[in-house]
Scaffold this active site. Sequence first.
Site, short mmCIF file in Angstrom:
data_model
loop_
_atom_site.label_atom_id
_atom_site.label_comp_id
_atom_site.label_asym_id
_atom_site.label_seq_id
_atom_site.Cartn_x
_atom_site.Cartn_y
_atom_site.Cartn_z
CD GLU A 397 -2.60 -1.38 2.56
OE1 GLU A 397 -3.38 -2.32 2.67
OE2 GLU A 397 -2.32 -0.64 3.53
CG ASP A 515 3.95 -48.23 -26.81
OD1 ASP A 515 4.75 -47.77 -27.64
OD2 ASP A 515 4.25 -48.52 -25.63
#
Length: 754
Positions: A397, A515
């Site tokens: 801030e 695969d």
Amino acid sequence: MQILNDNVNYKRLVIVAYRLPFTLKRRNNKTTAVQNSGGLVSAILSLTEKMRAKVKDGAFNRTVWVGKGEYSEQEINSVNEVNENFELRPVRINDTINDKFYGGFCNDLIWPLFHYFPSMAVFGEGYFENYQKGNRLFFNELAKIIRPGDFVWIHDYQLFLLPQMLREEFPDVSISFFLHIPFPSYEIFRIMPDGYQIAILKGLLGANLIGFHTHDYAQHFLKSVKRRLGYDVILNTVQADGVFSRADAFPISIDFDKFHDAVNLPETEKYISRIRKQKRDRLLIFSVDRLDYTKGFLNRLAAFELFLERYNNMRGRVVFNMVMVPSRDTIARYQDMKKEIEATVGRINGKYGTLDWNPIIYQYRSLKFHELVALYSQSNVGLLTPLRDGMNLVAKEYVAAQHHPQGMLVLSELAGAAAEMGESILINPTDTSAMADAIYLALNMPPEEKSERIEKMTNRLKEYDVFSWSDDILRSTSKVRDDQRSFRVRQVSKQIEKEIIRSFLQAVNPLLFFDYDGTLVPIREFPELAVPDGHIISITERLSAYTNVVIISGRNKDFLDKWFSYLDLTLIAEHGAFIKNPGKEWEYSLDNGDSWKEVILPVMNRYSSRCKGAFVETKTASLCWHYRNADSDLSTLRALELKNELTELISNMPLQIIDGHKVVEVKRAGYNKGSAARKVFNAEKHDFILAIGDDKTDEELFSALPDNAITIKVGKETTKARYSFTNQSAVIEFLEKLIFSIGKGQKRSSRTME
Ligand code: GDG
């Protein structure tokens, strides 16, 4: 800035924090709710206002606030009836429980321990039991109101156990937890009894996402999870039985515009002119903190005293305005601390003060918002030196309120904010001498240098303000839930096996992808040892005689040619670079197109904004995320996360990720198992597609296939596949059953699809 996107569309925000952040006021027979001050509250209120504005047609209902509040039913109802924006749900906790839950476990144990004051931690009798009871009271209130589509956001250390309590009862609700204080290193955490540690860690893991202010805090938490619970952590994600939870850094921020613009408001200007008059031509140092031992008041005063001693030409020219906001001052320890601070202030003023100059203006009170902003903007130095602080919003801030001429921030490196505010003057709050020099340096810094440093911090705060922060948390929670969904894989049971075989037999034109390594043959120590035996050759031969079979592998074409070319099947080599249809020659595959950059660039930019120093380079054929200038630990983690996110994102695209030295590059690849598989299944109509694979590259294959394809992962890793086999031999057993079921089935040449 985007508050909600299509994927992040919660119907209600349920915010749970220990205290209801409203005070109810009764005037003229009407009860109204007044918002309390505090970083968290303004953050969430601003967020929910924007969310309401953003989400149209009532899709977003009001925000529900759940927290402690001893209000009557009537008072609460009258507030809820008139408020469109929010609804309050008080949790009533009697004093007997609350004293040991909040005063005891939270403030006498967790607060000191997690702020690295172990000697101040009290392990009082009944603290933990009442902490459990307190969390259970919150759960009971929530259980009454939770609805599907809610986003439950739980805040802070008072509610560590709540996420798991909710998760057990509401397995599908989105839960995020945010910790506002530090999470200490494991060596500190483990000081607590085992039972507390386990309860806290498991409690938190009930949340989909656990947010911390800094990367270090998140890592401390994950390390505790690994060490104490023994759970696996992959890329910040904890995966264990029934747990899928991610921990990460989301540094809280501020409503930048609110603080920046407030400086020019008439209410603030009134305070500014008063401060200017009082200040005259003196320089002003300012600090504001709650009365707490973590804030380091005595160290700060010692440094200011040394500064006056060391730089005696500054005497009479500088005033230190130290504001201490009242907090917990009914407790003896806090009263003693306050007395000691006041005595020190008195001593320093007595030692250096003159008739017309008091070095320290000490105030024990809270400030009005506009007065606070005026002090931020008028002080030459913001001196924020906590011994530990989760974040420290005041530092952010202070920077936001700097216009011209600008002040300078001196910040403790032990505050979370230091991780993002490297352009401030960072000091170690126990180093009195360095702090005294830092005050001098800040007061005397050339305006151009101040301006450059403040501007860099300002830009960062504008870019990542409280709205980006909350948006980031909402978005990331959704992402964790998506990932979790895609990782929920079902084992192929006998029943599932039967169903797969039935639909395979009913299909007119089935297509099977296998695969090779780890799927058709076991993984061997050296690839050359993994050759197909007679059994596997016979399986592929029989299957390919019946239907379309594709062997899709990372192996080169020579290898596949050697073992399979004489069979009636399709071969895909080098992860999709080469395709060979039955009886044809090998073809090289490459796709075209450049629109992929629109997808990849925003992702890379998002990672840059979360990793100071990282940047994106756009090249003709590639996009590069460079992180050589960023903090090494954080950027390595972000790079891994980016690669992970990109891997998923590009699974259906002709792209490739290259992991270079301090750079993640995405380039056109033109092929992968997914794009190669697409060529095969697009060539004909198939009413049954099955794919089995064990490797990461098979994930590309699984994602590329149509939704109704049956995808099976070999192994226990996370996957996109719908089902999984535990090991490679299960694949062979399944294929044997498939062949057995074919029996005297028709040859594929005699079948056609409409
Ligand atoms: C936790 C963590 C973390 C303070 N005095 C006055 C006043 N404030 C406002 C400030 C700021 C907030 O209160 C305090 O910010 P902190 O960062 O110190 O936060 P806490 O709420 O105390 O604590 C902390 C934070 O949570 C957020 O996650 O940063 O580390 O301990 O916004 O402006 N406001 C007004 N008058 C005052 O006197 N009006």
